[in-house]
Design an enzyme around this catalytic site. Structure first.
Site, short mmCIF file in Angstrom:
data_model
loop_
_atom_site.label_atom_id
_atom_site.label_comp_id
_atom_site.label_asym_id
_atom_site.label_seq_id
_atom_site.Cartn_x
_atom_site.Cartn_y
_atom_site.Cartn_z
N GLY A 15 0.81 -1.22 0.00
CA GLY A 15 0.00 0.00 0.00
C GLY A 15 0.84 1.27 0.00
N PRO A 94 -1.92 -13.18 5.60
CG PRO A 94 -1.76 -13.14 7.93
CD PRO A 94 -2.37 -12.42 6.77
CB THR A 133 -1.74 -11.87 -3.30
OG1 THR A 133 -0.76 -11.00 -3.81
CG2 THR A 133 -1.85 -13.10 -4.16
CD GLU A 162 1.75 -3.23 -7.51
OE1 GLU A 162 0.86 -2.41 -7.75
OE2 GLU A 162 2.70 -3.42 -8.31
CB ALA A 165 10.04 -7.55 -6.94
CG ASN A 225 3.72 -14.10 -6.54
OD1 ASN A 225 4.53 -13.46 -7.21
ND2 ASN A 225 2.99 -13.55 -5.59
CB CYS A 277 4.59 -12.91 -2.38
SG CYS A 277 3.90 -11.29 -2.12
CD GLN A 279 6.67 -21.04 3.30
OE1 GLN A 279 7.84 -21.27 3.02
NE2 GLN A 279 6.21 -21.13 4.52
#
Ligand code: UDX
Ligand code: ADP
Length: 463
Positions: A15, A94, A133, A162, A165, A225, A277, A279
């Site tokens: 953000g 998460p 995500t 988004e 990286a 990803n 991201c 994992q």
């Protein structure tokens, strides 16, 4: 609909930088970033832009240009929602640590709270944009909450994942490969899509803005990803084979990368990928596949994670084995703790797991990272709950320069590819270490030959 006011819920790694760039490129739009975390907002408002809570090259300059002009950071979530025509959701998702889907599914509680808050506050029609995500079909859940608990106003939900990286967030945002927008094909959906296209076209050419249906957009982000992480696990799998056969993984990567079908990027063997991201998104993909009964699909992607865990464990094992099968009471210097260079983010960093393994063997770890604080490192270890906080603090010592961290060490391990490591006076480091002095380059950034000439026993990944 012409957008003049944007609100972004969540002032984190996604953000914060994303909104800073939107504000810089769209001076006619007022952008307010809100967060429940008061300290985080206070840090974003720190008069010295160098002190903003996220380190990204180029970000403090953009924040200092736009902040106070059309970029604002606030804890007044309701006011920002009320005023904005377009609301981005950039809160964290998460992996669940409890209940159904524990350890695999994405925890959507923060998303749901946002949706409920938007529903409660909104008195005019709003466009709600998923930036975080999310699992496929989350937009449907958000829509259902908004429509059923709202004040009767209309909501359009867009998925706009988004792809930035960390470490290159600003350049990625300024020159994105593509902007992906998923929305409904109804006239209202198309109007919402066009409103978001208008925002981006202030600096992104229209041929780079791709529109799809919502589900394709959500799944594309997980797929991107997964593919990226898969490349790293693929080259890391080959690195182990290289070590057995006398091949050199960097040479192999170069040779295959010159095939234009394969391409040369993202083929660096390493101690394992980290970050918030890869994992999380693959676990989420595996969970979704399993929930549809697609066990072959789930197993296929799960192997990417298994390989990554193996690579981290293999690195710590190698250190123990090379140091004569015991590291008890030996000082092992870690250069780098962040999950990659040019960021202060440590989420899922390989350094955490390697340190944990070595502390289990009673090694004393001394760390230097140019951007990560001691507090953050200790929190990372405490979070694993392997041992008491006191024990972690006893075993992990943090230094503010690499030379001190390496003094009297038996071995140095490179965990992050910070550019400055390659510029050090390695002879000076060698002279101050125990002999034989070992180096484990988990990122293959140092010159092996040069180090061996100094006297180091060198171990890279895949050579
Ligand atoms: C990733 C995706 O690249 C980005 O598009 C998405 O929006 C979020 O997830 P990020 O995790 O910030 O971005 O960084 P990335 O550059 O992808 O690196 C992830 C991890 O892979 C790091 O630990 C990095 O060191 C490692 N990596 C990357 C390798 O080990 N080898 C490589 O060749 C590339
Ligand atoms: P990311 O890498 O996805 O940006 P971060 O954890 O860095 O993730 O940032 C997410 C931010 O979202 C955190 O600062 C957190 O405090 C904030 N947040 C989570 N839930 C809410 C909410 N309901 N309202 C406002 N902010 C929230």
């Amino acid at each position: 609909m012409k957008i003049t006011k944007i609100c972004c819920i969540g002032a984190g790694y996604v953000g914060g930088p994303t909104m800073a760039v939107i504000a810089q490129k769209c001076p006619h739009i007022q952008v307010t970033v809100v967060d429940l975390n008061e300290q985080r907002i206070a840090d974003w408002n720190d008069p010295n832009p160098e002190n903003i809570p996220i380190y990204e090259p180029g970000l403090s300059e953009i924040v200092s240009e736009a902040r106070g002009r059309n970029l604002f950071f606030s804890t007044d979530v309701d006011k920002a929602i009320d005023e904005a025509q377009m609301i981005f959701i950039s809160v964290n998702t998460p992996t669940k640590t409890y209940g159904k889907g524990k350890g695999m599914a994405a925890d959507l509680k923060y998303i749901e709270l946002c949706a409920r808050q938007i529903a409660k506050v909104a008195k005019q029609n709003k466009i709600v944009v998923e930036k975080s995500t999310l699992p496929v079909r989350t937009a449907e859940a958000i829509k259902s909450i908004l429509d059923n608990t709202g004040n009767g106003v209309q909501f359009q939900i867009l998925s706009n994942p988004e792809f930035l990286a960390e470490g290159t967030a600003v350049t990625d945002l300024l020159n994105p490969d593509r902007i992906l927008i998923g929305g409904d094909t109804t006239p209202e959906g198309e109007e919402a899509i066009n409103a978001l296209i208008e925002v981006y076209s202030n600096w992104v050419s229209k041929d780079r803005i791709l529109t799809t249906n919502v589900w394709s957009s959500e799944l594309s982000k997980l797929t991107a990803n997964a593919f990226l992480a898969q490349r790293i696990s693929s080259i890391n799998a080959m690195s182990e084979l290289c070590e057995k056969t006398g091949a050199n993984v960097s040479e192999v990567a170069k040779a295959i990368g010159m095939d234009s079908r394969i391409g040369s990027k993202f083929l660096k063997a390493s101690v394992g990928f980290g970050g918030s991201c890869f994992q999380k998104d693959i676990l989420n993909l595996v969970y979704i596949a399993k929930s549809y009964g697609l066990s072959e699909v789930a197993d296929y992607w799960e192997q990417v994670i298994i390989m990554n865990d193996h690579q981290k464990r293999r690195f710590s094992n190698k250190i123990v084995q090379t140091l004569y099968n015991t590291v008890a009471d030996k000082k092992i210097a870690f250069l780098g703790w962040a999950f990659k260079k040019d960021t202060n983010d440590t989420r899922e960093s390989a350094a955490i797991y390697v340190a944990d393994d070595l502390i289990n063997e009673q090694a004393r770890i001394s760390v230097y990272d140019p951007k990560v604080s001691q507090n953050k490192m200790l929190n990372d270890l405490d979070y694993l709950e392997t041992r008491s906080k006191q024990d972690n603090a006893n075993y992990l010592n943090v230094f503010d320069n690499a030379y001190e961290a390496c003094k009297d060490a038996h071995a140095v391990a490179i965990l992050t590819e910070w550019d400055e490591f390659a510029t050090y006076d390695w002879k000076r480091i060698y002279d101050a270490m125990h002999k034989p002095a070992f180096i484990f380059d988990g990122r293959n950034i140092l010159d092996a030959k040069q180090l061996e000439e100094i006297g180091f026993v060198y171990n890279g990944i895949g050579s």
